[in-house]
Design a protein around this motif. Structure first.
Motif, mmCIF file in Angstrom:
data_model
loop_
_atom_site.group_PDB
_atom_site.id
_atom_site.type_symbol
_atom_site.label_atom_id
_atom_site.label_comp_id
_atom_site.label_asym_id
_atom_site.label_seq_id
_atom_site.Cartn_x
_atom_site.Cartn_y
_atom_site.Cartn_z
ATOM 1 N N LYS A 1 -11.488 -109.722 70.030
ATOM 2 C CA LYS A 1 -12.759 -109.291 69.466
ATOM 3 C C LYS A 1 -12.631 -107.980 68.706
ATOM 4 O O LYS A 1 -13.192 -107.821 67.616
ATOM 5 C CB LYS A 1 -13.800 -109.140 70.577
ATOM 6 C CG LYS A 1 -15.128 -108.584 70.093
ATOM 7 C CD LYS A 1 -16.180 -108.574 71.177
ATOM 8 C CE LYS A 1 -15.927 -107.549 72.229
ATOM 9 N NZ LYS A 1 -17.067 -107.398 73.160
ATOM 10 N N VAL A 2 -11.889 -107.027 69.256
ATOM 11 C CA VAL A 2 -11.839 -105.691 68.649
ATOM 12 C C VAL A 2 -11.058 -105.667 67.345
ATOM 13 O O VAL A 2 -11.076 -104.667 66.622
ATOM 14 C CB VAL A 2 -11.254 -104.649 69.631
ATOM 15 C CG1 VAL A 2 -12.130 -104.529 70.856
ATOM 16 C CG2 VAL A 2 -9.809 -104.989 70.006
ATOM 17 N N LEU A 3 -10.373 -106.776 67.012
ATOM 18 C CA LEU A 3 -9.651 -106.846 65.739
ATOM 19 C C LEU A 3 -10.514 -107.413 64.620
ATOM 20 O O LEU A 3 -10.095 -107.406 63.457
ATOM 21 C CB LEU A 3 -8.370 -107.674 65.887
ATOM 22 C CG LEU A 3 -7.299 -107.069 66.786
ATOM 23 C CD1 LEU A 3 -6.070 -107.971 66.832
ATOM 24 C CD2 LEU A 3 -6.907 -105.672 66.325
ATOM 25 N N HIS A 4 -11.695 -107.898 64.939
ATOM 26 C CA HIS A 4 -12.608 -108.326 63.879
ATOM 27 C C HIS A 4 -13.045 -107.107 63.092
ATOM 28 O O HIS A 4 -13.195 -106.007 63.632
ATOM 29 C CB HIS A 4 -13.796 -109.075 64.474
ATOM 30 C CG HIS A 4 -13.444 -110.464 64.921
ATOM 31 N ND1 HIS A 4 -13.658 -111.568 64.138
ATOM 32 C CD2 HIS A 4 -12.855 -110.913 66.054
ATOM 33 C CE1 HIS A 4 -13.234 -112.649 64.769
ATOM 34 N NE2 HIS A 4 -12.740 -112.280 65.937
ATOM 35 N N LYS A 5 -13.267 -107.306 61.802
ATOM 36 C CA LYS A 5 -13.408 -106.170 60.894
ATOM 37 C C LYS A 5 -14.858 -105.853 60.572
ATOM 38 O O LYS A 5 -15.693 -106.741 60.439
ATOM 39 C CB LYS A 5 -12.643 -106.453 59.597
ATOM 40 C CG LYS A 5 -11.141 -106.575 59.794
ATOM 41 C CD LYS A 5 -10.424 -106.882 58.493
ATOM 42 C CE LYS A 5 -8.913 -106.990 58.709
ATOM 43 N NZ LYS A 5 -8.195 -107.279 57.447
ATOM 44 N N VAL A 6 -15.105 -104.572 60.422
ATOM 45 C CA VAL A 6 -16.352 -104.058 59.874
ATOM 46 C C VAL A 6 -15.966 -103.163 58.695
ATOM 47 O O VAL A 6 -15.172 -102.243 58.841
ATOM 48 C CB VAL A 6 -17.154 -103.259 60.918
ATOM 49 C CG1 VAL A 6 -18.355 -102.583 60.272
ATOM 50 C CG2 VAL A 6 -17.601 -104.169 62.050
ATOM 51 N N GLY A 7 -16.499 -103.486 57.528
ATOM 52 C CA GLY A 7 -16.103 -102.735 56.346
ATOM 53 C C GLY A 7 -14.622 -102.860 56.029
ATOM 54 O O GLY A 7 -14.005 -101.919 55.519
ATOM 55 N N GLY A 8 -14.055 -104.039 56.324
ATOM 56 C CA GLY A 8 -12.659 -104.301 55.991
ATOM 57 C C GLY A 8 -11.649 -103.681 56.930
ATOM 58 O O GLY A 8 -10.438 -103.798 56.703
ATOM 59 N N ILE A 9 -12.094 -103.042 58.009
ATOM 60 C CA ILE A 9 -11.197 -102.366 58.943
ATOM 61 C C ILE A 9 -11.502 -102.861 60.349
ATOM 62 O O ILE A 9 -12.671 -102.938 60.747
ATOM 63 C CB ILE A 9 -11.362 -100.833 58.862
ATOM 64 C CG1 ILE A 9 -11.021 -100.342 57.455
ATOM 65 C CG2 ILE A 9 -10.501 -100.119 59.892
ATOM 66 C CD1 ILE A 9 -11.338 -98.876 57.224
ATOM 67 N N ALA A 10 -10.460 -103.190 61.111
ATOM 68 C CA ALA A 10 -10.660 -103.668 62.480
ATOM 69 C C ALA A 10 -11.484 -102.661 63.277
ATOM 70 O O ALA A 10 -11.297 -101.449 63.166
ATOM 71 C CB ALA A 10 -9.311 -103.898 63.157
ATOM 72 N N MET A 11 -12.403 -103.174 64.097
ATOM 73 C CA MET A 11 -13.288 -102.287 64.844
ATOM 74 C C MET A 11 -12.514 -101.258 65.666
ATOM 75 O O MET A 11 -12.852 -100.068 65.672
ATOM 76 C CB MET A 11 -14.203 -103.112 65.755
ATOM 77 C CG MET A 11 -15.241 -103.932 65.010
ATOM 78 S SD MET A 11 -16.482 -104.654 66.130
ATOM 79 C CE MET A 11 -15.506 -105.933 66.934
ATOM 80 N N VAL A 12 -11.482 -101.707 66.356
ATOM 81 C CA VAL A 12 -10.748 -100.779 67.212
ATOM 82 C C VAL A 12 -10.036 -99.708 66.382
ATOM 83 O O VAL A 12 -9.910 -98.552 66.813
ATOM 84 C CB VAL A 12 -9.757 -101.544 68.119
ATOM 85 C CG1 VAL A 12 -8.616 -102.176 67.322
ATOM 86 C CG2 VAL A 12 -9.203 -100.622 69.196
#
Length: 453
Positions: free
Chosen positions: A22-33
């Motif tokens: 889950k934490v590797l899904h991106k927000v603004g093109g960058i992984a959340m973590v």
């Protein structure tokens, strides 16, 4: 005070319905973590600890450049259990800040407010008041307004459920006390887990000061459990970035239709039309105009350049006062000098285009060094690939290349040369020479046209 920063990233995230953590899904093109790690890295004296579990190898591989201490939580039993696994690595005289790999929009300024209040006898808690606090742990205060405990939703009484102030999960605790609190955690609750929030009551019991800090907005502490929430945070981030761009002097013709998936730096009086996407690091000089539906990735664009609609630019450098598009594609390694022109349906790759040179229509220019004031006619291509190796085409200043020409690399066209339209050039053309390389035309009388069978 030394800051141990623990980022919790061990959860499975089953509601994402994904093959990826889950934490590797991106927000603004960058992984959340990675967003959380980047923000945490801005704090002084920070020691990073990354707690991984489900698909932890993926997470570790994607975050190895942060040099964080990787701690495994293969059988997660709550946030308190995660911190207990990190406990042997914590600095004795420091404090521990707990963050979450699926809460990507936390701001450095908020964390700095927390660390400014930290000392050996103070626990700093990040809280927020919500109109609908369902699902959150409630902040319980005594008559004097002091925090005494956090009660989770499933364990709360009716009066506690009415409390609007909730726990964000982010706290900063002095390690001298935290070690003992973690060891004393129990899992006698509805979930059978070890709650980190139970240390709040222990801190109150031990006479440790509990102070609260509030984030700037709710989105800053919002977590992601499914793709709907992921999309909501994406829109929030894009809105924040659009506001920042406009405050920095850019005009967005529709702020709701721009996507920045990385870092976009703009000079004054930049104009960006709708549906443009920016990836990686993109820098736009003053007075740049970008038409609709353009895609720019890892590139720099000089002052007063115009990029027309439906143009793609990747890993390229564009000079000042250039004219590009519409429907142009600048592939990696392209360098345009000032006042160069790349027209519609032109593709370049590893091409150096000199000052004032023009490639106006329907051409492919690859592995090429081109001088100044060159004119390339429509339909011209550089034949740079022999099926095994790439070869270079060199075009000097003031060359004129007629339409529908093929330059078979390796080949050199010297200054002031002219290539006749329709030529296939396989050898060097000298200075100011005119090169014809096409078969002589033959006309046949009474030619019988083919007929349909």
């Amino acid at each position: 005070m030394t800051q141990d920063i623990v980022i919790l990233a061990a959860g499975k995230g089953s509601r994402m319905k994904s093959a990826f953590s889950k934490v590797l899904h991106k927000v603004g093109g960058i992984a959340m973590v990675r967003r959380v790690l980047t923000t945490a890295s801005t704090l002084e004296n920070a020691n990073l600890h990354l707690v991984v579990g489900h698909q932890g190898e993926q997470v570790e591989a994607n975050c190895q450049d942060f040099s964080a201490n990787i701690v495994w939580q293969n059988d997660p039993q709550g946030t308190g259990d995660a911190l207990r696994r990190v406990a042997p690595f914590l600095q004795a005289d420091g404090a521990t800040l707990t963050l979450y790999g699926d809460v990507p929009l936390i701001r450095a300024s908020t964390l700095q407010k927390m660390t400014a209040l930290s000392n050996s006898n103070t626990l700093v808690l990040l809280t927020i008041s919500l109109d609908n606090p369902t699902g959150y742990g409630r902040i319980v205060r005594d008559e004097q307004g002091k925090v005494t405990a956090i009660v989770e939703q499933k364990d709360a009484s009716a009066s506690e459920l009415a409390i609007k102030e909730v726990n964000t999960g982010i706290l900063l605790a002095p390690n001298a006390h935290l070690q003992a609190w973690l060891a004393a955690l129990k899992n006698n609750n509805a979930q059978g887990e070890y709650y980190l929030t139970d240390v709040i009551a222990m801190a109150a019991r031990d006479g440790v000061d509990i102070v609260t800090v509030n984030p700037e907005n709710e989105a800053e502490v919002a977590g992601v459990n499914d793709r709907v929430q992921l999309a909501a945070l994406e829109r929030e981030l894009q809105n924040q970035q659009a506001i920042r761009l406009m405050q920095n002097g850019a005009t967005l013709l529709d702020p709701s239709r721009i996507d920045v998936r990385g870092e976009l730096v703009t000079g004054n009086d930049v104009i960006i039309d709708v549906n443009c996407v920016f990836e990686g690091k993109v820098t736009l000089g003053a007075g740049v105009e970008i038409g609709p539906n353009c895609h720019l990735k890892n590139c720099t664009v000089g002052d007063n350049t115009i990029i027309k609609s439906n143009t793609l630019i990747e890993d390229s450098q564009v000079g000042e006062s250039c004219d590009i598009g519409p429907f142009a594609r600048l592939r990696p390694g392209t360098q345009l000098a000032n006042k160069a022109k790349i027209g519609n349906f032109v593709e370049t790759k590893k091409a150096i285009i000199g000052e004032g040179s023009k490639v106006n229509h329907l051409s492919y220019i690859g592995d090429t060094e081109m001088g100044a004031n060159v004119n390339v006619g429509a339909g011209t291509i550089t034949c740079n690939y022999d099926g095994v190796n790439k070869h270079k085409t060199q075009v000097a200043d003031n060359v004129f290349i007629g339409s529908n020409s093929s330059l078979v690399a390796p080949v050199q066209i010297e200054e002031g040369a002219t290539i006749a339209a329709g030529s296939t050039i396989t050898k060097q053309v000298g200075e100011k020479q005119l090169a014809f390389a096409r078969a002589r035309q033959t006309n046949k009388d009474n030619w019988p046209r083919p007929t349909k069978k």
